[in-house]
Design an enzyme around this catalytic site. Structure first.
Site, PDB file in Angstrom:
ATOM      1  N   ASP A  37       1.234  -1.068  -0.223  1.00 23.65           N
ATOM      2  CA  ASP A  37       0.137   0.341   0.190  1.00 23.65           C
ATOM      3  C   ASP A  37       0.678   1.393  -0.144  1.00 23.65           C
ATOM      4  O   ASP A  37       1.844   1.375   0.676  1.00 23.65           O
ATOM      5  CB  ASP A  37      -0.960  -0.141   1.631  1.00 23.65           C
ATOM      6  CG  ASP A  37      -2.154   0.911   0.986  1.00 23.65           C
ATOM      7  OD1 ASP A  37      -1.805   2.532   0.224  1.00 23.65           O
ATOM      8  OD2 ASP A  37      -3.120   0.711   1.719  1.00 23.65           O
ATOM      9  N   ASP A  38       0.372   1.811  -0.999  1.00 25.37           N
ATOM     10  CA  ASP A  38       1.486   3.193  -0.983  1.00 25.37           C
ATOM     11  C   ASP A  38       3.271   3.317  -1.882  1.00 25.37           C
ATOM     12  O   ASP A  38       3.740   3.105  -1.220  1.00 25.37           O
ATOM     13  CB  ASP A  38       1.469   4.107   0.223  1.00 25.37           C
ATOM     14  CG  ASP A  38       0.094   5.060   0.425  1.00 25.37           C
ATOM     15  OD1 ASP A  38      -0.801   4.249  -0.892  1.00 25.37           O
ATOM     16  OD2 ASP A  38      -0.313   6.025   0.294  1.00 25.37           O
ATOM     17  N   CYS A  77      -6.052   3.996  -3.541  1.00 24.68           N
ATOM     18  CA  CYS A  77      -6.771   2.958  -2.232  1.00 24.68           C
ATOM     19  C   CYS A  77      -8.054   2.389  -3.358  1.00 24.68           C
ATOM     20  O   CYS A  77      -7.428   0.950  -3.899  1.00 24.68           O
ATOM     21  CB  CYS A  77      -7.129   2.857  -1.063  1.00 24.68           C
ATOM     22  SG  CYS A  77      -5.428   3.743  -0.644  1.00 24.68           S
ATOM     23  N   ARG A  81      -7.116  -0.729  -6.456  1.00 29.38           N
ATOM     24  CA  ARG A  81      -7.199  -2.197  -6.016  1.00 29.38           C
ATOM     25  C   ARG A  81      -9.152  -3.352  -6.907  1.00 29.38           C
ATOM     26  O   ARG A  81      -8.990  -4.208  -6.923  1.00 29.38           O
ATOM     27  CB  ARG A  81      -7.969  -2.540  -4.355  1.00 29.38           C
ATOM     28  CG  ARG A  81      -6.755  -2.220  -3.580  1.00 29.38           C
ATOM     29  CD  ARG A  81      -7.303  -2.132  -2.331  1.00 29.38           C
ATOM     30  NE  ARG A  81      -6.132  -1.048  -1.699  1.00 29.38           N
ATOM     31  CZ  ARG A  81      -4.377  -1.867  -1.058  1.00 29.38           C
ATOM     32  NH1 ARG A  81      -5.383  -2.822  -1.155  1.00 29.38           N
ATOM     33  NH2 ARG A  81      -4.080  -0.821  -0.756  1.00 29.38           N
ATOM     34  N   LYS A 130      -4.864  -5.766   4.176  1.00 32.13           N
ATOM     35  CA  LYS A 130      -7.034  -4.108   3.298  1.00 32.13           C
ATOM     36  C   LYS A 130      -7.573  -5.087   2.344  1.00 32.13           C
ATOM     37  O   LYS A 130      -6.863  -5.650   1.534  1.00 32.13           O
ATOM     38  CB  LYS A 130      -5.224  -3.104   3.887  1.00 32.13           C
ATOM     39  CG  LYS A 130      -6.400  -2.129   2.831  1.00 32.13           C
ATOM     40  CD  LYS A 130      -5.698  -1.161   2.222  1.00 32.13           C
ATOM     41  CE  LYS A 130      -6.780   0.275   2.127  1.00 32.13           C
ATOM     42  NZ  LYS A 130      -5.414   1.466   1.161  1.00 32.13           N
ATOM     43  N   HIS A 132     -10.705  -2.624   1.867  1.00 31.76           N
ATOM     44  CA  HIS A 132     -11.779  -1.501   0.950  1.00 31.76           C
ATOM     45  C   HIS A 132     -11.853  -1.394   0.205  1.00 31.76           C
ATOM     46  O   HIS A 132     -12.395  -0.718  -1.287  1.00 31.76           O
ATOM     47  CB  HIS A 132     -10.047  -1.375   0.629  1.00 31.76           C
ATOM     48  CG  HIS A 132     -10.226   0.567   1.108  1.00 31.76           C
ATOM     49  ND1 HIS A 132      -8.813   1.234   1.481  1.00 31.76           N
ATOM     50  CD2 HIS A 132     -11.158   1.406   1.326  1.00 31.76           C
ATOM     51  CE1 HIS A 132      -8.928   2.923   1.215  1.00 31.76           C
ATOM     52  NE2 HIS A 132     -10.696   3.011   1.884  1.00 31.76           N
ATOM     53  N   SER A 155      -8.209   1.611   5.150  1.00 33.36           N
ATOM     54  CA  SER A 155      -6.841   2.097   5.139  1.00 33.36           C
ATOM     55  C   SER A 155      -6.661   2.269   7.168  1.00 33.36           C
ATOM     56  O   SER A 155      -7.299   2.353   7.885  1.00 33.36           O
ATOM     57  CB  SER A 155      -6.267   3.413   4.828  1.00 33.36           C
ATOM     58  OG  SER A 155      -6.454   3.283   3.036  1.00 33.36           O
ATOM     59  N   HIS A 220       2.109   2.673   3.958  1.00 33.06           N
ATOM     60  CA  HIS A 220       0.682   3.332   4.320  1.00 33.06           C
ATOM     61  C   HIS A 220       0.846   4.062   5.184  1.00 33.06           C
ATOM     62  O   HIS A 220       1.050   3.613   6.612  1.00 33.06           O
ATOM     63  CB  HIS A 220      -0.624   2.703   3.977  1.00 33.06           C
ATOM     64  CG  HIS A 220      -2.047   3.731   3.564  1.00 33.06           C
ATOM     65  ND1 HIS A 220      -2.330   4.511   4.611  1.00 33.06           N
ATOM     66  CD2 HIS A 220      -2.793   4.188   2.695  1.00 33.06           C
ATOM     67  CE1 HIS A 220      -2.586   5.771   4.334  1.00 33.06           C
ATOM     68  NE2 HIS A 220      -3.691   4.963   3.376  1.00 33.06           N
ATOM     69  N   ASP A 272      -0.713  -0.502  -5.035  1.00 31.26           N
ATOM     70  CA  ASP A 272      -1.860   0.063  -5.184  1.00 31.26           C
ATOM     71  C   ASP A 272      -1.215   0.813  -5.503  1.00 31.26           C
ATOM     72  O   ASP A 272      -2.244   1.969  -6.496  1.00 31.26           O
ATOM     73  CB  ASP A 272      -2.184  -0.225  -3.923  1.00 31.26           C
ATOM     74  CG  ASP A 272      -2.269   1.246  -2.851  1.00 31.26           C
ATOM     75  OD1 ASP A 272      -0.989   1.272  -3.043  1.00 31.26           O
ATOM     76  OD2 ASP A 272      -3.431   1.134  -2.363  1.00 31.26           O
ATOM     77  N   ASN A 273      -0.451   1.894  -5.948  1.00 28.74           N
ATOM     78  CA  ASN A 273       0.176   3.342  -6.492  1.00 28.74           C
ATOM     79  C   ASN A 273       1.076   3.907  -5.677  1.00 28.74           C
ATOM     80  O   ASN A 273       2.000   2.513  -5.046  1.00 28.74           O
ATOM     81  CB  ASN A 273      -0.855   4.135  -6.105  1.00 28.74           C
ATOM     82  CG  ASN A 273      -1.702   4.450  -4.450  1.00 28.74           C
ATOM     83  OD1 ASN A 273      -2.881   4.289  -4.052  1.00 28.74           O
ATOM     84  ND2 ASN A 273      -0.631   4.848  -3.799  1.00 28.74           N
ATOM     85  N   LYS A 293       1.157   9.949  -5.426  1.00 29.74           N
ATOM     86  CA  LYS A 293      -0.544   8.776  -5.279  1.00 29.74           C
ATOM     87  C   LYS A 293      -0.484  10.521  -5.562  1.00 29.74           C
ATOM     88  O   LYS A 293      -0.659  11.147  -5.104  1.00 29.74           O
ATOM     89  CB  LYS A 293      -0.738   8.563  -3.414  1.00 29.74           C
ATOM     90  CG  LYS A 293      -1.258   8.290  -3.531  1.00 29.74           C
ATOM     91  CD  LYS A 293      -1.330   8.006  -1.906  1.00 29.74           C
ATOM     92  CE  LYS A 293      -2.984   7.553  -1.509  1.00 29.74           C
ATOM     93  NZ  LYS A 293      -2.725   6.906  -0.185  1.00 29.74           N
TER      94      LYS A 293
END
Length: 473
Positions: A37-38, A77, A81, A130, A132, A155, A220, A272-273, A293
């Protein structure tokens, strides 16, 4: 009414049960999809990281294929996903942004996820981490093809301690199956819990074909790390978190080797980014890419991607051709002989690319906000359309304490064409030199607008579907 409570770290697993039902052994590959994540493009040693070490992930890359131009279609996010798990641009699914505890919608149960695709072909399916894609029961993973679920519904910053909106969010729920088993006040053991639950899933399904989706909550923000990694990196908290995620990958590979599953397991690792740049030292490394992001510049949508399967994917292969997370579902369906979703998807089988071959180029699209088509990518070419994007104001002093600085906003007035093979920082517009390329990418964009619409140009698409919504009774 159920009573929820805070659990000590070591006791959580004694309360969890695995409801997986046995199936006959299969020659089909096990699949482990690890989604950070991130995590920025430059956060792994093999992609240029400095300040921390990622030996297990670097070895994963050395043992398989590493993509240098791998994208997500949405740099946020929920949208990212949804796209990855369904093989479909999430604006087609009416899912935008990042859902929080107030959302009354989620991924429509009529959509088909990777888990449902593989489950229909005899796979045991589990998610750790996660989700989301909707926190209400009808949208949880157990309603979307996963046999088991352990993790957070959204998140990890969506809790009362958020630095900018303190006490806006309710206590952060930890879910097993479809029930909340605890509310978290401390996240130091979260990466370790995810790792141990993943190992448990692998152990329980060692005689069956399985799909494990490990969706780490970090890096994240807020950043938390267990005692075993606290202070271990040169960089600080972010580096410590990266080293613990790397350890997690090492533990999973060790378990596969111990069980004799390494040769029949495909591991995919991506993010994810890009980095949440306003958090300064608590964000990842752009390594020359523009922005992060929340933008459709490459710093926001280009991510690390590694595919490893001994004997099936060439070791040490570097793939420079563009691909995207929407391609994962159709690729896995083809590899396992599983049926594709009945509803239209946007990804394609990229197994030849993963094996080091070149294939016919296809256009990829980058969206943000409410269905804004902001860019189109075609091989080494990228066309960015006029839109407003966020950036860190020049001269801003970034922080290293988990408190973000404020963004400013820039309105891009004219379309810009970039040759990413020569200009990964997207600094030089080459529209005048390549009018035929400009026309070709504009043609791709027009087709996408007709299909899925585009708020920036006011076009209504004809191929969009609806998100799932809970009853308002």
């Amino acid at each position: 009414m159920a009573t929820y409570f805070l659990l000590p770290f070591v006791s959580l697993f004694t309360l969890l049960t695995d409801l997986n039902q046995p199936v006959e052994p299969s020659e089909r590959p096990n699949i482990i999809l690890i989604f950070a994540d991130d995590m920025a493009y430059g956060d792994l040693g093999s992609y240029g990281a400095v300040g921390w070490e990622t030996p297990h992930l670097d070895q994963l890359a050395a043992d398989g294929a590493r993509f240098t131009q791998f994208y997500v279609p949405h740099a946020v996010c929920t949208a990212s996903r949804a796209a990855m798990l369904t093989g479909t641009y999430s604006n087609r699914l009416e899912l935008y942004g990042a859902l929080d505890h107030t959302a009354n919608h989620g991924l429509n149960p009529e959509e088909t996820t990777i888990a449902e695709t593989l489950k229909s072909n005899g796979y045991q399916t589990g998610i750790v981490g996660k989700w989301h894609l909707g926190h209400h029961k009808e949208f949880l993973p157990t309603q979307q093809g996963f046999d088991s679920y352990f993790g957070l519904p959204y998140s990890n910053d969506m809790w009362p301690n958020h630095p900018e909106t303190k006490n806006y969010y309710p206590p952060l729920p930890l879910i097993a199956g479809d029930s909340t088993i605890a509310y978290l006040e401390d996240q130091r053991e979260l990466t370790s819990w995810y790792t141990y639950k993943s190992l448990e899933f692998i152990e329980k399904n060692k005689e069956k074909p399985f799909f494990l989706y490990l969706a780490h909550s970090m890096p994240h923000v807020p950043l938390f790390v267990s005692e075993k990694f606290a202070g271990k990196s040169e960089q600080g908290a972010y580096g410590d978190v990266m080293m613990e995620i790397d350890w997690s990958v090492g533990e999973i590979r060790k378990k596969l080797k111990e069980l004799g599953l390494s040769e029949n397991t495909l591991i995919i690792f991506t993010s994810d980014n890009g980095p949440w740049l306003s958090y300064g030292g608590h964000a990842g490394l752009q390594v020359g890419l523009k922005e992060g992001k929340g933008t459709s510049w490459d710093g926001g949508i280009r991510v690390p991607a590694i595919f490893t399967w001994p004997g099936k994917i060439p070791a040490g292969m570097v793939q420079n051709q563009a691909a995207m997370t929407i391609d994962i579902l159709p690729t896995l369906a083809k590899l396992t002989g599983s049926p594709l979703p009945k509803l239209k998807i946007d990804g394609a089988d990229i197994w030849p690319l993963i094996q080091g071959k070149k294939t016919e180029l296809k256009p990829y699209f980058a969206y943000y906000n409410t269905n804004e088509l902001q860019a189109v990518i075609y091989g080494k070419w990228k066309l960015v359309f006029p839109h407003t994007y966020r950036t860190i104001p020049s001269g801003t002093e970034l922080r290293n304490d988990g408190i973000p600085v404020k963004y400013s906003y820039i309105k891009l007035e004219t379309p810009l064409l970039f040759d990413l093979s020569l200009d990964k920082g997207e600094t030089t517009d080459v529209s005048a030199q390549y009018p035929e390329i400009l026309a070709q990418l504009n043609g791709f964009a027009d087709q996408a607008r007709t299909d899925m619409g585009d708020k920036l140009t006011g076009i209504e698409g004809t191929g969009n579907r609806k998100a799932g919504r809970i009853s308002q009774e």
